[in-house]
Design an enzyme around this catalytic site. Structure first.
Site, PDB file in Angstrom:
ATOM      1  N   LYS A 156      41.990  16.430  26.520  1.00 50.18           N
ATOM      2  CA  LYS A 156      41.251  16.294  25.215  1.00 50.18           C
ATOM      3  C   LYS A 156      40.733  17.678  24.894  1.00 50.18           C
ATOM      4  O   LYS A 156      40.345  18.335  25.835  1.00 50.18           O
ATOM      5  CB  LYS A 156      40.185  15.230  25.090  1.00 50.18           C
ATOM      6  CG  LYS A 156      40.647  13.838  25.764  1.00 50.18           C
ATOM      7  CD  LYS A 156      41.338  12.999  24.852  1.00 50.18           C
ATOM      8  CE  LYS A 156      41.687  11.624  25.119  1.00 50.18           C
ATOM      9  NZ  LYS A 156      42.508  11.050  24.396  1.00 50.18           N
ATOM     10  N   LYS A 182      47.866  14.527  31.329  1.00 46.10           N
ATOM     11  CA  LYS A 182      48.777  13.718  30.516  1.00 46.10           C
ATOM     12  C   LYS A 182      48.867  14.552  28.964  1.00 46.10           C
ATOM     13  O   LYS A 182      47.551  14.790  28.652  1.00 46.10           O
ATOM     14  CB  LYS A 182      48.692  12.237  30.258  1.00 46.10           C
ATOM     15  CG  LYS A 182      48.994  11.550  29.165  1.00 46.10           C
ATOM     16  CD  LYS A 182      48.520  10.121  29.321  1.00 46.10           C
ATOM     17  CE  LYS A 182      49.120   9.230  28.025  1.00 46.10           C
ATOM     18  NZ  LYS A 182      48.693   9.832  26.818  1.00 46.10           N
ATOM     19  N   GLU A 185      49.858  10.975  23.229  1.00 48.75           N
ATOM     20  CA  GLU A 185      50.838  10.569  22.374  1.00 48.75           C
ATOM     21  C   GLU A 185      51.341  11.491  21.289  1.00 48.75           C
ATOM     22  O   GLU A 185      52.681  11.430  21.003  1.00 48.75           O
ATOM     23  CB  GLU A 185      50.884   9.237  22.055  1.00 48.75           C
ATOM     24  CG  GLU A 185      49.857   8.821  20.930  1.00 48.75           C
ATOM     25  CD  GLU A 185      48.592   8.682  21.332  1.00 48.75           C
ATOM     26  OE1 GLU A 185      47.814   8.206  20.781  1.00 48.75           O
ATOM     27  OE2 GLU A 185      48.168   8.921  22.775  1.00 48.75           O
ATOM     28  N   HIS A 275      54.329   5.780  27.078  1.00 46.56           N
ATOM     29  CA  HIS A 275      53.254   5.625  26.197  1.00 46.56           C
ATOM     30  C   HIS A 275      53.678   4.444  25.190  1.00 46.56           C
ATOM     31  O   HIS A 275      54.613   4.334  24.683  1.00 46.56           O
ATOM     32  CB  HIS A 275      52.717   6.825  25.512  1.00 46.56           C
ATOM     33  CG  HIS A 275      51.192   6.407  24.901  1.00 46.56           C
ATOM     34  ND1 HIS A 275      51.139   5.976  23.770  1.00 46.56           N
ATOM     35  CD2 HIS A 275      50.037   6.867  25.349  1.00 46.56           C
ATOM     36  CE1 HIS A 275      49.777   5.901  23.749  1.00 46.56           C
ATOM     37  NE2 HIS A 275      49.271   6.519  24.410  1.00 46.56           N
TER      38      HIS A 275
END
EC number: 4.1.1.39
Length: 436
Positions: A156, A182, A185, A275
């Site tokens: 993030k 990760k 998406e 996802h």
């Protein structure tokens, strides 16, 4: 429809694909007529009798509504059980399966609402699918990680970072003790961070963290793209630079693209993280749409080594027993019918590989005891804000998660009850981990 497609005396065949629909008829429309209409519209029927019906064996190919049961506590709502002959479906095609069963019938006038609650995929049809590129055991062997849940983190802010700063965040999380980081998406290839730059900086971060920790690390590189050709190009580049895993948004990308990517990953030694972006559009309404357990089953057939599955304890919706029901459908080789967990049919996966459930969304170290108890070892726990929100930074946040996870696993292995003593386990671990 009722005369032809409602057949309560029908004996279900072993090769039939069975569906359980939650059906809300329009006022004044009999449930039997609605159930028959669902069976007809999702198989051989149309709104009138056509002369070409005489040129085929309708009895061999038609769907049949073979049972109706009222939903307890609901007014004018029924579970309609429909059996479809296996010959109606193309082998190895989730796309064709869903086009047939849910493609047309949901707009039917006689129904106020319709929801596909569950599917029974017979072994004969399961055997036409390749399933996950590698499966749970092969993934553990590739990563050399056993006896505990895998730990991940979504980087993030998900949009706006440059590739180099993004790679730096990846490195800090992996160095701190996580197994995976990760892409979110919606990180594809935007103007502020093109995919090739991101792949290279993330690969550098992975190799640096691996050399420092002695553990195998990975970053879910999102290969989702606007075309299948571009998706292949990105996945191929990931394989060339030697990273272990790529990622796909399977509902927005589509099942055809997903199955193709799963086959590519199997052939090229890549793990595939899936996802479920857009799932709540389809599955959140209680009386209309498709339940997530169906989307999870079809993903296991289409192919994916990880799939987001809800957390039971975080910020995103998920009821405990129902969530555990579809987690078992993702992982286990054989799952018994259990209506209390929303499982309408016994499902035998006849050797199809398992998919690791991913718990992600609003979870942090205080949730670790509950997550360890609920999901067990074969799961991936992802802490985005729960890692990057640490007051000391990303690496200490990652270390805190790793310490909490290992403390919970050790306590469980010693026979302690995490549901009662979980808080104490975390507090004890704090004494020898300043990050925690």
């Amino acid at each position: 429809y009722r005369l032809t497609y409602y057949t309560p005396d029908y004996q279900v065949a072993e090769t039939d694909i069975l569906a359980a629909f939650r059906m809300t008829p329009q006022p004044g429309v009999p449930a039997e007529e609605c159930g028959a209409a669902v069976a007809a519209e999702s198989s051989t029927g149309t709104w009138t009798t056509v002369w070409t019906d005489g040129l085929t064996q309708l009895d061999k190919y038609k769907g049949r509504c073979y049972d109706l049961e009222p939903v307890p506590g609901e007014n004018n709502q029924y579970i309609a059980y429909v059996a479809y002959p296996i010959d109606l479906f193309e082998e190895g095609s989730v796309t064709n399966l869903l086009t047939s069963i849910v493609g047309n019938v949901f707009g039917f006038k006689a129904l106020r609402a319709l929801r596909l609650e569950d599917l029974r995929i017979p072994p004969a049809y399961v055997k036409t699918f390749w399933g996950p590129p590698h499966g749970i055991q092969v993934e553990r062997d590739k990563l050399n990680k056993y006896g505990r849940p895998l730990l991940g983190c979504t980087i993030k802010p998900k949009l706006g970072l440059s590739a180099k700063n993004y790679g730096r965040a990846v490195y800090e999380c992996l160095r701190g003790g996580l197994d995976f980081t990760k892409d979110d998406e919606n990180v594809n290839s935007q103007s502020f961070m093109r995919w090739r730059d991101r792949f290279l900086f993330c690969a550098e971060a992975i190799y640096k963290a691996q050399s420092e920790t002695g553990e195998i690390k990975g970053h879910y590189l999102n290969a989702t793209a606007g075309t299948c050709e571009e998706m292949y190009k990105r996945a191929n580049y990931a394989a060339q630079i030697g990273v272990p895993i790529v990622m796909h948004d399977y509902l927005t990308g589509g099942f055809t693209a997903n199955t193709s990517l799963a086959m590519f990953c199997r052939d090229n030694g890549l793990l595939l993280h899936i996802h479920r972006a857009m799932h709540a559009v389809i599955d959140r309404q209680r009386n209309h749409g498709i339940h997530f357990r169906v989307l999870a089953k079809t993903l296991r057939m289409s192919g994916g080594d990880h799939l987001h599955s809800g957390t039971v304890v975080g910020k995103l919706e998920g009821e405990r027993e129902v969530t555990l029901g579809f987690v078992d459908l993702m992982r286990d080789p054989y799952v018994e019918k259990d209506r209390s967990r929303g499982i309408y049919f016994t499902q035998d996966w006849v050797g199809l590989g398992g998919t690791i459930p991913v718990a992600s969304g609003g979870i942090h170290v205080w949730h670790m005891p509950a997550l360890t108890e609920i999901f067990g070892d074969d799961a991936c726990l992802q802490f985005g804000g729960g890692t990057l929100g640490h007051p000391w930074g990303n690496a200490p946040g990652a270390a805190a998660n790793r310490v909490a996870s290992e403390a919970c696993v050790q306590a469980r292995n010693e026979g302690r009850d995490l549901s009662r003593e979980g808080g104490d386990v975390i507090r004890e671990a704090c004494k020898w981990s300043p990050e925690l």
